[in-house]
Motif scaffolding. Sequence first.
Motif, PDB file in Angstrom:
ATOM      1  N   ASP A  96       2.036   3.101  -1.820  1.00  0.00           N
ATOM      2  CA  ASP A  96       1.753   2.361  -3.046  1.00  0.00           C
ATOM      3  C   ASP A  96       2.919   2.512  -4.012  1.00  0.00           C
ATOM      4  O   ASP A  96       4.032   2.824  -3.597  1.00  0.00           O
ATOM      5  CB  ASP A  96       0.430   2.832  -3.671  1.00  0.00           C
ATOM      6  CG  ASP A  96       0.397   4.340  -3.862  1.00  0.00           C
ATOM      7  OD1 ASP A  96       1.474   4.931  -4.132  1.00  0.00           O
ATOM      8  OD2 ASP A  96      -0.694   4.937  -3.743  1.00  0.00           O
ATOM      9  N   ASP A  97       2.693   2.306  -5.286  1.00  0.00           N
ATOM     10  CA  ASP A  97       3.781   2.333  -6.258  1.00  0.00           C
ATOM     11  C   ASP A  97       3.873   3.651  -7.011  1.00  0.00           C
ATOM     12  O   ASP A  97       4.615   3.763  -7.987  1.00  0.00           O
ATOM     13  CB  ASP A  97       3.612   1.189  -7.266  1.00  0.00           C
ATOM     14  CG  ASP A  97       3.843  -0.172  -6.617  1.00  0.00           C
ATOM     15  OD1 ASP A  97       4.685  -0.236  -5.705  1.00  0.00           O
ATOM     16  OD2 ASP A  97       3.188  -1.144  -7.021  1.00  0.00           O
ATOM     17  N   ARG A  98       3.119   4.656  -6.567  1.00  0.00           N
ATOM     18  CA  ARG A  98       3.220   5.968  -7.187  1.00  0.00           C
ATOM     19  C   ARG A  98       4.416   6.726  -6.614  1.00  0.00           C
ATOM     20  O   ARG A  98       4.933   6.397  -5.553  1.00  0.00           O
ATOM     21  CB  ARG A  98       1.929   6.756  -6.959  1.00  0.00           C
ATOM     22  CG  ARG A  98       0.722   6.214  -7.726  1.00  0.00           C
ATOM     23  CD  ARG A  98      -0.543   6.963  -7.378  1.00  0.00           C
ATOM     24  NE  ARG A  98      -0.905   6.763  -5.977  1.00  0.00           N
ATOM     25  CZ  ARG A  98      -1.983   7.299  -5.410  1.00  0.00           C
ATOM     26  NH1 ARG A  98      -2.772   8.093  -6.100  1.00  0.00           N
ATOM     27  NH2 ARG A  98      -2.247   7.056  -4.135  1.00  0.00           N
ATOM     28  N   TYR A  99       4.839   7.773  -7.345  1.00  0.00           N
ATOM     29  CA  TYR A  99       5.960   8.593  -6.880  1.00  0.00           C
ATOM     30  C   TYR A  99       5.638   9.160  -5.495  1.00  0.00           C
ATOM     31  O   TYR A  99       4.520   9.577  -5.259  1.00  0.00           O
ATOM     32  CB  TYR A  99       6.189   9.750  -7.858  1.00  0.00           C
ATOM     33  CG  TYR A  99       7.342  10.648  -7.462  1.00  0.00           C
ATOM     34  CD1 TYR A  99       8.647  10.301  -7.779  1.00  0.00           C
ATOM     35  CD2 TYR A  99       7.121  11.818  -6.760  1.00  0.00           C
ATOM     36  CE1 TYR A  99       9.707  11.107  -7.400  1.00  0.00           C
ATOM     37  CE2 TYR A  99       8.175  12.636  -6.378  1.00  0.00           C
ATOM     38  CZ  TYR A  99       9.466  12.274  -6.695  1.00  0.00           C
ATOM     39  OH  TYR A  99      10.512  13.067  -6.311  1.00  0.00           O
ATOM     40  N   SER A 158       7.740   4.923  -6.280  1.00  0.00           N
ATOM     41  CA  SER A 158       8.168   4.268  -7.516  1.00  0.00           C
ATOM     42  C   SER A 158       9.694   4.220  -7.598  1.00  0.00           C
ATOM     43  O   SER A 158      10.249   3.510  -8.444  1.00  0.00           O
ATOM     44  CB  SER A 158       7.601   4.999  -8.731  1.00  0.00           C
ATOM     45  OG  SER A 158       7.995   6.371  -8.719  1.00  0.00           O
ATOM     46  N   PRO A 189      12.934   2.772  -6.195  1.00  0.00           N
ATOM     47  CA  PRO A 189      13.213   1.588  -5.367  1.00  0.00           C
ATOM     48  C   PRO A 189      13.846   1.908  -4.017  1.00  0.00           C
ATOM     49  O   PRO A 189      13.475   1.305  -2.994  1.00  0.00           O
ATOM     50  CB  PRO A 189      14.158   0.763  -6.258  1.00  0.00           C
ATOM     51  CG  PRO A 189      13.785   1.150  -7.648  1.00  0.00           C
ATOM     52  CD  PRO A 189      13.431   2.607  -7.580  1.00  0.00           C
ATOM     53  N   LYS A 241      11.137   3.171  -1.709  1.00  0.00           N
ATOM     54  CA  LYS A 241      10.201   2.094  -1.354  1.00  0.00           C
ATOM     55  C   LYS A 241      10.808   1.160  -0.303  1.00  0.00           C
ATOM     56  O   LYS A 241      10.106   0.660   0.591  1.00  0.00           O
ATOM     57  CB  LYS A 241       9.847   1.313  -2.628  1.00  0.00           C
ATOM     58  CG  LYS A 241       8.784   0.222  -2.420  1.00  0.00           C
ATOM     59  CD  LYS A 241       7.416   0.830  -2.193  1.00  0.00           C
ATOM     60  CE  LYS A 241       6.317  -0.252  -2.129  1.00  0.00           C
ATOM     61  NZ  LYS A 241       5.958  -0.734  -3.459  1.00  0.00           N
ATOM     62  N   ASP A 259      19.603   0.289  -6.022  1.00  0.00           N
ATOM     63  CA  ASP A 259      18.245   0.188  -5.461  1.00  0.00           C
ATOM     64  C   ASP A 259      18.188   0.059  -3.944  1.00  0.00           C
ATOM     65  O   ASP A 259      17.153  -0.349  -3.390  1.00  0.00           O
ATOM     66  CB  ASP A 259      17.476  -0.978  -6.091  1.00  0.00           C
ATOM     67  CG  ASP A 259      17.193  -0.731  -7.567  1.00  0.00           C
ATOM     68  OD1 ASP A 259      17.308   0.435  -7.997  1.00  0.00           O
ATOM     69  OD2 ASP A 259      16.861  -1.699  -8.278  1.00  0.00           O
TER      70      ASP A 259
END
Length: 238
Positions: free
Chosen positions: A15-18, A21, A23, A26, A204
Amino acid sequence: MYLKRITLEKDKNIDDRYPFSIPVIKRLEQLDITSNVTFFVGENGSGKSTLLEAIADKCGFNTAGGGRNNYFEVHEAQSALGDYITLSWMPKVTNGFFLRAETFHHFATHIDSLDGGDLSYGGKSLHHQSHGESFLSLFQHRFHQQAIYLLDEPEAALSPQRQLAFLRILDDLSANGDSQFIIATHSPILLGYPEATIFSFDDDHIQEVAYENTDHYQITRYFLEHRERFLREILKDE
């Protein structure tokens, strides 16, 4: 060379949690390691130390710093990424060490707690050596052949002269292929090690860059060649 590839397990819940988070993390899919000496570079927060720590976790090293047999705890020393990556080896090695400059004090205290621990580092407690001396003592007495070494900003305690001394140790261990190094660094001196692979974590995504194309080299060179102009530009009144 032992570690060949780092792969993010996309089938796990991301997900977008650490740490996702970040880039670079991810977007990570697969990173191939092709040199005995590999450098991670990038601005603070770019993800280089996060990935290095995750590699240490998967190697079974203490993520607070140390090897497989160094057990001590430091607050927030656990890897948030380790469970999401796979390491590919040929062959796999279990010997090695993870250096975190920011928690080295705790490692030195751990060594002092062991019977005769200081004898392994030149017969003198790491706490009784200067910061730079203790780092070099670690490299000289703890680092051996047939191992993987993961170093997070080792230059933090090393003067330019001692960085050059470290390069000699690194070369003695890695030149014949018996040891592998992955190093996160900001040092243009360390990055100059010949035939190393440099991965930039800026913009990124992870990409291989030549030494002369790193910000570390270009900014340092420009500063040394145009110091007065450089300082006028950054210090002038707005």
